[in-house]
Structure formats: structure tokens, C-alpha cells
Design an enzyme around this catalytic site. Sequence first.
Site, PDB file in Angstrom:
ATOM      1  N   HIS A 174       0.915  -1.065   0.115  1.00  0.00           N
ATOM      2  CA  HIS A 174      -0.013   0.028  -0.214  1.00  0.00           C
ATOM      3  C   HIS A 174       0.802   1.212  -0.233  1.00  0.00           C
ATOM      4  O   HIS A 174       1.888   1.362   0.738  1.00  0.00           O
ATOM      5  CB  HIS A 174      -1.014   0.054   1.230  1.00  0.00           C
ATOM      6  N   CYS A 243       0.369   1.722  -5.723  1.00  0.00           N
ATOM      7  CA  CYS A 243      -0.685   2.420  -6.461  1.00  0.00           C
ATOM      8  C   CYS A 243      -0.095   4.020  -6.638  1.00  0.00           C
ATOM      9  O   CYS A 243       0.521   4.504  -5.860  1.00  0.00           O
ATOM     10  CB  CYS A 243      -2.035   2.476  -5.818  1.00  0.00           C
ATOM     11  N   ARG A 252      -0.253   2.358 -11.592  1.00  0.00           N
ATOM     12  CA  ARG A 252       0.924   1.554 -10.669  1.00  0.00           C
ATOM     13  C   ARG A 252       2.164   2.357 -10.871  1.00  0.00           C
ATOM     14  O   ARG A 252       2.474   3.035 -12.009  1.00  0.00           O
ATOM     15  CB  ARG A 252       1.033   0.113 -10.910  1.00  0.00           C
TER      16      ARG A 252
END
Length: 275
Positions: A174, A243, A252
Site C-alpha cells: 500500500h 498505487c 501503478r
Amino acid sequence: PRGVALPLPPEDDATMPLRRVAAPRVPPAPTGGRAERRKAARRAERARRDSLGVVVSRLLGEVFITLGVVMLLFVAYQLWWTNVIAQQQAGGAAKDLRRSWARDGGKDRDAGAFSPGEGFAIVYIPKLDVKAPIAEGTGKHKVLDRGMVGHYGKGPLKSAMPWDRQGNFALAGHRNTHGEPFRYVNRLRPGDKIVVETKSAFYTYEMTSRLDQTSPANVGVIRPVPQGSGFTGPGRYITLTTCTPEFTSTYRMIVWGKMVDERPREKGKPDALVD
């Protein structure tokens, strides 16, 4: 002469005691007529209508305030509390992993021997002060939302392990919320170190290049010789994916590196973790 009663002088008004005189009673003013009563009724009706409007306004104000508080709490949960929980979970997973290494010993297992969500390594990015456990798979609930970094290890996206003699060790993490281990990977520059610790060794990689934005469907970035990395042949590589832009999952961001050192754990930490 004695025995003769003299008449008393008449009372003078000035010498008489004062007497309280009651004020005259004033009759009440006559009330207005029918027209006045109608005016009073209209005023009362307007007052009732105003009161209803005030009540409705207050209710709407309370509803909006409540919605605002709920939204602020949700934002605080997403941006702050998920990080607190995920970092606690990741820290516990790292400790459990180290305890299992000390207890079981032995060599690292073959690729594919780990179940989804099972931890098998720890990644360090010294420049970013990152330390996070690596687990098998990239599932949101079992891995990423628990503050861990996920390994592309199964199916068509299967990538190598650090101890493989060649291949691309591909990871996902993340960038925002839930521990956000890859929040600042955009700050890495060529030469910055990325270290992976396993049961038997420390593997040190050197960052070489970065792709700031690509489609999530671009799986070529995690191939054994990753497309766009600048690598031209087989080697021992690492790929970090996350991300971008921040707080979205539209695209990405990719970071690549190559292995520059392999050190058994019994020889101590590599220089990148000692400095």
C-alpha cells in the site's frame, strides 16, 4: 367663673389629621373591535409558521453537523487509525516470524511452499525507514490491509524468491492507509538500498530505475526480465509495485533494483542496515 363650661373653639382644618383619600378607580380601556382581533389572529398565525421554520432549520442543521462529524471520523479512520492497526499487526507478524526462525532453523523453503498470507521474509528500505514483513500473495484482506508487503507468488503473476539463482522478486504494498509501507518509494534514487531478510540470509538490492505511472494491466513489469526496467538479460532483480497517484488505485508506480550482496544471517547484518 368656676363651674361654668367654656365652649371649645371650632376645629381648624389645618390642625385636623390628614386622611388617606383612595384614588379613583379607572375603568379598563375598551378592547379593540373585530378588525383588531383579526389582526391579532394573523400575527399569532405568522408566529406559529415562523416557529415551524425555525424547528425545521434546526433539525437540518443538526443533520448536517452529524453527517460532517461522521465524515471526519471516517477520514480519521482511513488516514490514521488503519495505519495504527496495520502497523501493530505488521510488527506482531515480524516478531512471530523471527521467533519461528529461531525455533525452527534450517534453510528457506522452495517457492510456492507458503500459503496465502503466510510470512516468510522482512523487507527494509533504510532511506525511507521502512521495515515490513513479506507474506505470500497480494490479497487485500489477508496481506496488504494488515500492513504487510505481498509477494507475487502464484498463478500467471508468479515471481522468483530472493534465494533463486535468477529471476525477479516482485512485491506489492500500500502507498496510503493500512500501514502504507510504500508511501514514499517515489523518493528512492539509483544506488539506494533495499534489503530482504529471510530465515537463512540477508539479500541486498540496489535501486536502479523507476516507472512513475503505468496501467495495472501491465504485468510485463514483474516478468523475470522486467519490461521497462533497463535490464537486458536474466539476473537477480527486485520489483516494488504500488498505487499512484496517492489515495487512488488508477495506475501503478514501479521501482526496480538488482541484487548486489547476499550474506548468511550468522555473519550479521549487511552494511546497509548497520550505517
